[in-house]
Design a protein around this motif. Sequence first.
Motif, PDB file in Angstrom:
ATOM      1  N   UNK A  12       5.272 -12.096  11.693  1.00 59.22           N
ATOM      2  CA  UNK A  12       6.339 -12.012  10.697  1.00 59.22           C
ATOM      3  C   UNK A  12       6.109 -10.882   9.717  1.00 59.22           C
ATOM      4  N   UNK A  13       4.870 -10.787   9.244  1.00 60.92           N
ATOM      5  CA  UNK A  13       4.519  -9.720   8.300  1.00 60.92           C
ATOM      6  C   UNK A  13       4.765  -8.359   8.900  1.00 60.92           C
ATOM      7  N   UNK A  14       4.282  -8.202  10.152  1.00 66.38           N
ATOM      8  CA  UNK A  14       4.458  -6.912  10.830  1.00 66.38           C
ATOM      9  C   UNK A  14       5.935  -6.588  11.006  1.00 66.38           C
ATOM     10  N   UNK A  15       6.690  -7.618  11.419  1.00 67.25           N
ATOM     11  CA  UNK A  15       8.116  -7.388  11.649  1.00 67.25           C
ATOM     12  C   UNK A  15       8.792  -6.955  10.355  1.00 67.25           C
ATOM     13  N   UNK A  16       8.467  -7.656   9.287  1.00 68.89           N
ATOM     14  CA  UNK A  16       9.067  -7.317   7.995  1.00 68.89           C
ATOM     15  C   UNK A  16       8.720  -5.901   7.574  1.00 68.89           C
ATOM     16  N   UNK A  17       7.439  -5.571   7.763  1.00 64.74           N
ATOM     17  CA  UNK A  17       6.959  -4.244   7.380  1.00 64.74           C
ATOM     18  C   UNK A  17       7.668  -3.165   8.188  1.00 64.74           C
ATOM     19  N   UNK A  18       7.769  -3.422   9.510  1.00 65.14           N
ATOM     20  CA  UNK A  18       8.389  -2.428  10.375  1.00 65.14           C
ATOM     21  C   UNK A  18       9.869  -2.263  10.048  1.00 65.14           C
ATOM     22  N   UNK A  19      10.549  -3.410   9.879  1.00 67.02           N
ATOM     23  CA  UNK A  19      11.996  -3.340   9.640  1.00 67.02           C
ATOM     24  C   UNK A  19      12.330  -2.673   8.305  1.00 67.02           C
ATOM     25  N   UNK A  20      11.410  -2.721   7.377  1.00 68.45           N
ATOM     26  CA  UNK A  20      11.694  -2.120   6.074  1.00 68.45           C
ATOM     27  C   UNK A  20      11.733  -0.589   6.152  1.00 68.45           C
ATOM     28  N   UNK A  21      11.230  -0.042   7.246  1.00 71.12           N
ATOM     29  CA  UNK A  21      11.247   1.417   7.388  1.00 71.12           C
ATOM     30  C   UNK A  21      10.016   2.074   6.819  1.00 71.12           C
ATOM     31  N   UNK A  22       9.106   1.291   6.261  1.00 69.86           N
ATOM     32  CA  UNK A  22       7.923   1.886   5.632  1.00 69.86           C
ATOM     33  C   UNK A  22       7.062   2.703   6.589  1.00 69.86           C
ATOM     34  N   UNK A  23       6.828   2.232   7.828  1.00 74.31           N
ATOM     35  CA  UNK A  23       5.975   3.044   8.711  1.00 74.31           C
ATOM     36  C   UNK A  23       6.558   4.428   8.963  1.00 74.31           C
ATOM     37  N   UNK A  24       7.880   4.485   9.097  1.00 70.89           N
ATOM     38  CA  UNK A  24       8.511   5.784   9.390  1.00 70.89           C
ATOM     39  C   UNK A  24       8.390   6.717   8.199  1.00 70.89           C
ATOM     40  N   UNK A  25       8.627   6.112   7.037  1.00 69.44           N
ATOM     41  CA  UNK A  25       8.508   6.902   5.820  1.00 69.44           C
ATOM     42  C   UNK A  25       7.065   7.368   5.651  1.00 69.44           C
ATOM     43  N   UNK A  26       6.161   6.442   5.956  1.00 66.11           N
ATOM     44  CA  UNK A  26       4.735   6.768   5.841  1.00 66.11           C
ATOM     45  C   UNK A  26       4.364   7.911   6.763  1.00 66.11           C
ATOM     46  N   UNK A  27       4.939   7.871   7.957  1.00 65.80           N
ATOM     47  CA  UNK A  27       4.628   8.916   8.922  1.00 65.80           C
ATOM     48  C   UNK A  27       5.143  10.267   8.457  1.00 65.80           C
ATOM     49  N   UNK A  28       6.358  10.253   7.918  1.00 64.93           N
ATOM     50  CA  UNK A  28       6.911  11.502   7.375  1.00 64.93           C
ATOM     51  C   UNK A  28       6.039  12.048   6.255  1.00 64.93           C
ATOM     52  N   UNK A  29       5.607  11.124   5.425  1.00 64.28           N
ATOM     53  CA  UNK A  29       4.785  11.527   4.283  1.00 64.28           C
ATOM     54  C   UNK A  29       3.476  12.125   4.778  1.00 64.28           C
ATOM     55  N   UNK A  30       2.951  11.498   5.851  1.00 63.71           N
ATOM     56  CA  UNK A  30       1.696  11.983   6.433  1.00 63.71           C
ATOM     57  C   UNK A  30       1.871  13.405   6.975  1.00 63.71           C
ATOM     58  N   UNK A  31       3.004  13.616   7.635  1.00 68.25           N
ATOM     59  CA  UNK A  31       3.278  14.946   8.180  1.00 68.25           C
ATOM     60  C   UNK A  31       3.329  15.970   7.051  1.00 68.25           C
ATOM     61  N   UNK A  32       4.057  15.614   5.988  1.00 67.26           N
ATOM     62  CA  UNK A  32       4.169  16.556   4.873  1.00 67.26           C
ATOM     63  C   UNK A  32       2.829  16.798   4.197  1.00 67.26           C
TER      64      UNK A  32
END
Lengths: 275, 184, 643
Positions: free
Chosen positions: C19-39
């Motif tokens: 549930x935690x993972x699903x919530x985290x993933x659905x919130x878009x945070x990993x994608x944002x995090x990845x973008x931030x990492x790239x930058x």
Amino acid sequence: MIVKDSAMKRKWGMAIDLDKCTGCGACSIACNQENNMPIFEDDSDVPKRVAFLELMKVTNDRDAKFPDVKTAFLPKMCQQCEGNAVGKHKADPPCVSVCPAVATDVGDDGVVSQIWSRCIGCRYCQTACPYEARVFNWWKPEYEGSFKNSLSTDVSVASRGTIVKCTFCSHIWKRERDKATANGILDINAVLYTPACASACPTGAIIFGDLNDPESEVSKLAKSDRAVRLVNTVDDETPEKQKALMSKKQYANPKVYYLTSQKWLRDMMRFKKNS
Amino acid sequence: MRRSLLLFFTPFILFAWIFFGISQKGCQDVMQADAAKKIPFSHKTHVEKYGITDCETCHGYEENGRFKGIPTVGECTVCHARDGVTTAQDHLTPRKKTMFDSYKDSDKPWTSWAKQPDLVFFSHKVVMTAQFKDGRKKARCGSCHGDKANSTDTGMIKGKMLMGQCMDCHTALNISNACAVCHD
Amino acid sequence: MKKIDRKDFLKIGGGAVVGGLAGYTLSGAPFLGFQWLVEWSQDQYVPAPGIEKYVQAVSDSCTNGCKVSVRMIGNRAVKIESKDGVCPACLNGLQLLYHPERISTPMKISGKKGSGNYQPVSWDQALKDISSKMNALVNEGKANTIAAVNKNESLNGQLMEKFVRNAGSNNVYYEPSLNSITSNALGGYVKYDFAKTDFILSFGAKLVEGWGNAVEMQKQFLNWKKNNVKIVQADSVCTRTGGIANEFVGINPGTEAVLAFGMANYLITAKRMTSSGDDFAKWSQLIINKYPLGKVAKLTGVAEDKIKKLADDFAAAKNPVAVAGKGAHGVSGSSAEIIAVYCLNTLVKSGAATLVKNSAVSYTAEFAGLDKFIKEGSFSMMFLNGSDPVYKSVYGEELKKKLEKAFVVAIAPLMNDSAVYADYILPPLSFLEAETPESKPAVKALKESKDAKEIIISLAAMVDKTKNALPKTSADAYKSAGRETAGGKFSFNFEKIKADIEAYEKKLGQNAEYPVTLVPYEAPLVGDGDGLAFPYVLKSIDPSVLNLGKFYVMMNKETGKKHGFSEGSSIKISSARGKLGKAYVHLSDVVAPETVAIPLGFGHESYTKYGNEKGLNPKKIMTADVDPLTGAADWWSTRVKIS
């Protein structure tokens, strides 16, 4: 006045008159300044030096002895190869076909683009380039203190571990395009520009223009007898063999033409057999 | 069976909800979506009350075609005059806003959410002047910025605008998608 | 209620984690995090944005005063452009403007001289100190111990000359330049009319590489090509000028003068030509006796017939001109050579070479020239107006010792090998910050730096004797700028240069101890050293000059073989004056046999971290014979031994 837009018809090319070049180095300084080249305390590591334009000193002491020697300078930048379209393959420069990340591509105007932020730093393109025109950022581009003030906003500073190269100052074209649009000219073919090296040359040895326009100075010069391109892979072959080689896909087909009426200089731009 | 489903899904839903909430708050904090607004502003009021339908009235261009972005206080006080009336019978009369008093004409009190990445050569003017053959504009402000006209605050568009969005438009409008069109 | 067993517990835990993972993933945070990492991984510097505009400026990098347009982003200058084609020295103005080591306030020495330790002081204090020192010297009657060395004849050089002369000193010198040495040798500098000539005979002058007025020469070069002007270059290193010449005459190093003697000899004896210069009879007699063609051929390495042919071609041309003057920036002071070459012009009555003077610049001082002054003169106060004689003079080491004992004021934007011996360093503006009658300042002046003209004017106002001597403002100074006037009568100055003419023979003869000759050459952009503080110049240096920190000298292939050198082998060069550090050999036949060509402009000691400790300064070991007329050292070729 609104001029309707249309597809890009231009194909930028360059002609460099080596007989007019005095080797003053203004092109090199202008290029470095225009393209925000990184600044290092010791830039004498020539193979790893980050610069788009190399002012090569050419002498004929391979073939001649003092005092029958000659010296010339040859500004060498990315030759913006066109490649050959063969069968179902589209024309590709040697660097573009090897890029695994689509970081380098041929633009509508024939300029080979290089987008550093897409580059993964594999350096295949650097290896594939016949002209050593691509440079790798081995170190993070740094600008000590107030040198940062002289950086242009038009060229983004690359990060470490990426390839960069000359793009015929394509950002100046974009700058001019945007300026033209602001003035109501929407036809991108109406936009002409001059790269930094060409506009800095005090003798007008570097001529830039549209190779697709038969009336442009550069396309006339490219067809002249004095024109020679750095394609020594085919130079020494018989005419028939030359023709065959020049229609191969791998043929670089560069868009930078060097002009010279000096035989020795033409000779020096080729490999000497058994040397 | 029902008990074991219950045992799994109760914590699942609970934790999904908690983590979704925390992560989204985190994202918005990082992207400063809820950053304090120094001066409240309603696009909707300005569009509906004053009938400003052209975005360029406030978000115009410099002389050389460069996009100004967020207007300066000086531009706001053209209508909301610094020596204007504070109350008026006619609700169409722009009133003096005391909140501008502490700002100079050149100040831009709002933070710009949208930042152009350094490696993109993008001109608002070019996109906004592009036309079809029949004279219709190829793009509108809303194409990228969303329905700002109905927004009642200065909040940002959700999420980042990625290159794909640019490319979708370019493809749809038959504009070249070569890298060098935008990147140097 | 059933007890919760282990299996149930795992279910609850699994549900929580998934549930935690699903919530985290659905919130878009990993994608944002990845973008931030790239930058974050692409942490590049982003230049500050601003509105683009172009402003005009007038360059003072040389005395030509080119008009340039400067591209501005906001209040930052980002590019210098010009339609007329300016020389690279002017383009370097941008890196000078924003040089991180630029001196931004007046500085007072706070340690031993030469240590480079300085502390900032106010303008008032600096000017007060300097002027009171100067007033004291004038009052004590020691005004003549005040000296000044100007970089060039620009307006601030002229003001400095006026200032020091009015204070009562005759010791105003210019760094040896083509104009200064030819003025002293000929009674005026040569104004060449290259547009009218059809035959140019250059004795080692690097015509298209920066020699003379670089911008003008580039234009003339195009004219020559258009009008098929014949160019003959006689030199011991084939540089670009040799490359563009229709004919390159390879001569032994240091024999430019001898070749001119030979040609004059032939024209006088075989063609019955005469010159109108004073002392011509005596001079020609000596040349005819001392330098018969056979001997000239032997010394220069040019066949007798070839010399005759050259002289014939030269004399037969419609409007030929012979040009002396060595390097693109570096000059060497042999008046015997300058006079011999100019004599050729008078023999054929060339209409393309006339002698002129600058009304505001007199090259006459206590001593004939700068090198002689350094060698023999003494001073208790010295103004270094943009000049760097410690680096550029062959007497640099001697000058250091004299500067240590004197009160030295340097007007310099960057630290250099001479300014490091100054008691006070005063920071001038770069041309992008200066105001001229034709342009406003392009950028705001850096901190406290001031226009060099204003510095000199305000100093003069504080010295009692010069109070009313100078213009009141720098705007007024432009009105009083010098004009070109006719030069004096050409004289061979026979008595003064007799010994030198005779000495050539000795100098060029066999020398068992020092068998080879060292000559300098100039790399593009580096010139005689001014360019080396600018990183974009370092970026353009050819690997045959500086590669991986190794400094290369050029040597003829045969000579290399003979002396046991191969490509890249290390070489030590020493002359009668001393030893140079380690260099490496680049074998190239553009150099004459038995010659080593060394790049000029390297080996600075205190010229910012970009210019320091790169290569060697050949002037440390170059011959230091001072010419009697020019007062400058004739250092261009030096006998050395190599190992």
